[in-house]
Structures are given as C-alpha cells and as structure tokens.
Design an enzyme around this catalytic site. Sequence first.
Site, PDB file in Angstrom:
ATOM      1  CG  ASN A 145      -4.086  -7.606   5.972  1.00 24.58           C
ATOM      2  OD1 ASN A 145      -2.894  -7.378   5.808  1.00 24.58           O
ATOM      3  ND2 ASN A 145      -4.983  -7.205   5.104  1.00 24.58           N
ATOM      4  CG  MET A 151      -1.798  -1.219   1.331  1.00 24.66           C
ATOM      5  SD  MET A 151      -2.974  -1.353  -0.022  1.00 24.66           S
ATOM      6  CE  MET A 151      -4.143  -0.093   0.444  1.00 24.66           C
ATOM      7  CD  GLU A 152       6.964   2.512   0.099  1.00 21.84           C
ATOM      8  OE1 GLU A 152       7.846   3.367   0.239  1.00 21.84           O
ATOM      9  OE2 GLU A 152       7.205   1.306  -0.105  1.00 21.84           O
ATOM     10  N   GLY A 175      -6.812  -4.251   2.260  1.00 26.98           N
ATOM     11  CA  GLY A 175      -5.795  -3.405   1.663  1.00 26.98           C
ATOM     12  C   GLY A 175      -6.027  -3.265   0.175  1.00 26.98           C
ATOM     13  NE  ARG A 176      -2.687  -7.335  -2.746  1.00 25.11           N
ATOM     14  CZ  ARG A 176      -2.340  -8.468  -3.339  1.00 25.11           C
ATOM     15  NH1 ARG A 176      -1.819  -8.442  -4.553  1.00 25.11           N
ATOM     16  NH2 ARG A 176      -2.517  -9.622  -2.732  1.00 25.11           N
ATOM     17  CB  CYS A 179       7.388  -3.544   4.883  1.00 23.71           C
ATOM     18  SG  CYS A 179       8.027  -2.989   3.279  1.00 23.71           S
ATOM     19  CD  GLN A 182       1.992   0.310   8.908  1.00 23.58           C
ATOM     20  OE1 GLN A 182       2.564   0.322   7.823  1.00 23.58           O
ATOM     21  NE2 GLN A 182       1.003  -0.518   9.201  1.00 23.58           N
ATOM     22  CE  LYS A 184      -1.235  -4.873   7.576  1.00 17.67           C
ATOM     23  NZ  LYS A 184      -0.357  -5.701   6.726  1.00 17.67           N
TER      24      LYS A 184
END
Length: 306
Positions: free
Chosen positions: A188, A1-2, A212-213, A88, A58, A128
């Site tokens: 998630n 999501m960055e 997210g996506r 990440c 975050q 997370k």
Amino acid sequence: MEGVTEPCFRELVLERNAPESLGGAFTEFIPVVDHVLKIGRLRDALGERRFPAPVGLQLIGSNLELLAGTAARAAQAGVPVLDINFGCPTKGALRSCAGSALLKDPAQIEIIIKTVVDAAGAVPVTAKMRAGFDDDLLLESLARAAEAGGASMLTLHCRTRAEGYCENVDWLRIARAVAAVRIPVCGNGGVETHGDFERMRRETGCAYVMAGRAALADPWIFSNRIVSRKEAAEFLLEYGRRLVENGKFNEKGAAARVKQLVHFWTAGALVGDARGDWLRLEPAALMREIGRAGTYSSTLWNAQNL
C-alpha cells in the site's frame, strides 16, 4: 480514508468493479475505545448490501478486553474478515495509544493480534500498519509480530507515521516485509494508476496491492476502465443522493462529502482545470455544476434545501 469509505461510497465502487478486478474492500476504521461495540454498530459499518468481493471490518484500539469482546461480536455479525489498524497517524489515535502509536512496540502488536484472533474464532484476522513510527528500523520486527500474533495477511503502507502522506514512497520497505514473513503481504502506498498494481507486485514480491486515495480519484482504477464524463458525473451525483437516502446527511452535508472527492477526482476528465473553481462553490452550485459538466439535467439533484 476516514469519513469517506463508508457504505455509500464503498458500494458504488464495488458495483462498478468485478470481483476479479477488485478482490475485496475494508470499512473505514471503527474505534474501540471505552466499550464493546454492539452488533448493530458493526453491521452498520459493513452496510446492508453484500457483494461477491468480501468487505472486511477494520477496528482500531488498544484495550485488549474491549477488542476481544468486539471481535467476538463481529464474528456473530457474520463479518468475513477482521482487520486491525496500526497505521492511523492522527493525534486522536496517538493519544489513545492506538493506530500508529503501537508501531513503537512490536510485542504489544503481537499481543493485540493474538487477542483478536482468539476471540474471532474462524474469522480470519489481518493487520494494516505503516513502515514504522519515526523511521523504518523496526519494520521487520513489526511484520514478524503480526505473523506471530496469527494475522492471516499483513497490509503494509510503505510510509512511516512521521512521513504522513508525503509524495515520495519507498516500495523497498514492502519487499523487506515480504522477505521477513511467510504470510501474504499486501502493499500500500504510491499507487496512482492501474499499472501500478502489477508494477508493485513485480518489484516487491507482494501478493496483493491496496489502493486508497487513488480510488477516490478514479473508482474504476481496479478494472482500468476509461469512463465518460457522464459516468463520472453520475457517480458523484449518485454518491450525494445515497448519503441523503441513508439518513445520516442532509443535502448540504452530502454535497460537502462530494466536495471531498472533487479534491482528488480525475475520472472521466470531468473536473480538469476547473477543480479550484469547483472547490470554491457553495454545495448547491457544486452539484449543479457537476450535473452540467456531465450533461445531466440539474433536476437529478434536488438543491432546493441546500
């Protein structure tokens, strides 16, 4: 999501989903690498607008002193929730021993969380993480480390670092985290439809579910609202406009960000079989095509400088 869930996109989503449907959101991760972040940087990440649903900040990093200093400043900035990213999988995160690199060391995760919790004062801290680095053998240890460090909630992405964003997901891993800790677990990974929110809660016992996506494909997924082609086009065009108005992108750069969403977009049956053709268009042509597909006049997007 960055690079996507910055304030412009996030605010458009929050505007379109009631807080009872969308309980909260998080910023894209903010790297804490070589200095304590300034309050202004943290406020920029949160955006200027506030909504009934809270937006958590975050952070990603591994230097205890810098994380503590940044957490203290975040509290001064009025951040409602602080989240620490241990998920990440990028090479940059691995090189700096942050993100999913820390999944090899539950003890260090506990130390990092405790450090941030102590520095953040009354601000709740969440974590997370992925289900593991190369495998899920440490999953329970990782979950317990987050709890022992003082995390108020654990968000578990059910893929490992090695699995990246593979199609297959194992929700049993979320259930294992739920069984391992007493704090709330947010599941998630693998959410594709509105019905998946309840299905994940039912099958895993998790208290919350993060998308997210799936939200890049359909920003209305949280409320399950079926939108028209016009509404779907409006979102994409408005996203581009706000990026320009924000001052961080010219029109060409903003259109390139919109193209990122087109890769995923399903809302309003706007893209359909034209996805491949749209992704090959130059920025100005793409924005005009979105306008035409949504029955908007091309004047809604000023393409003269693209």
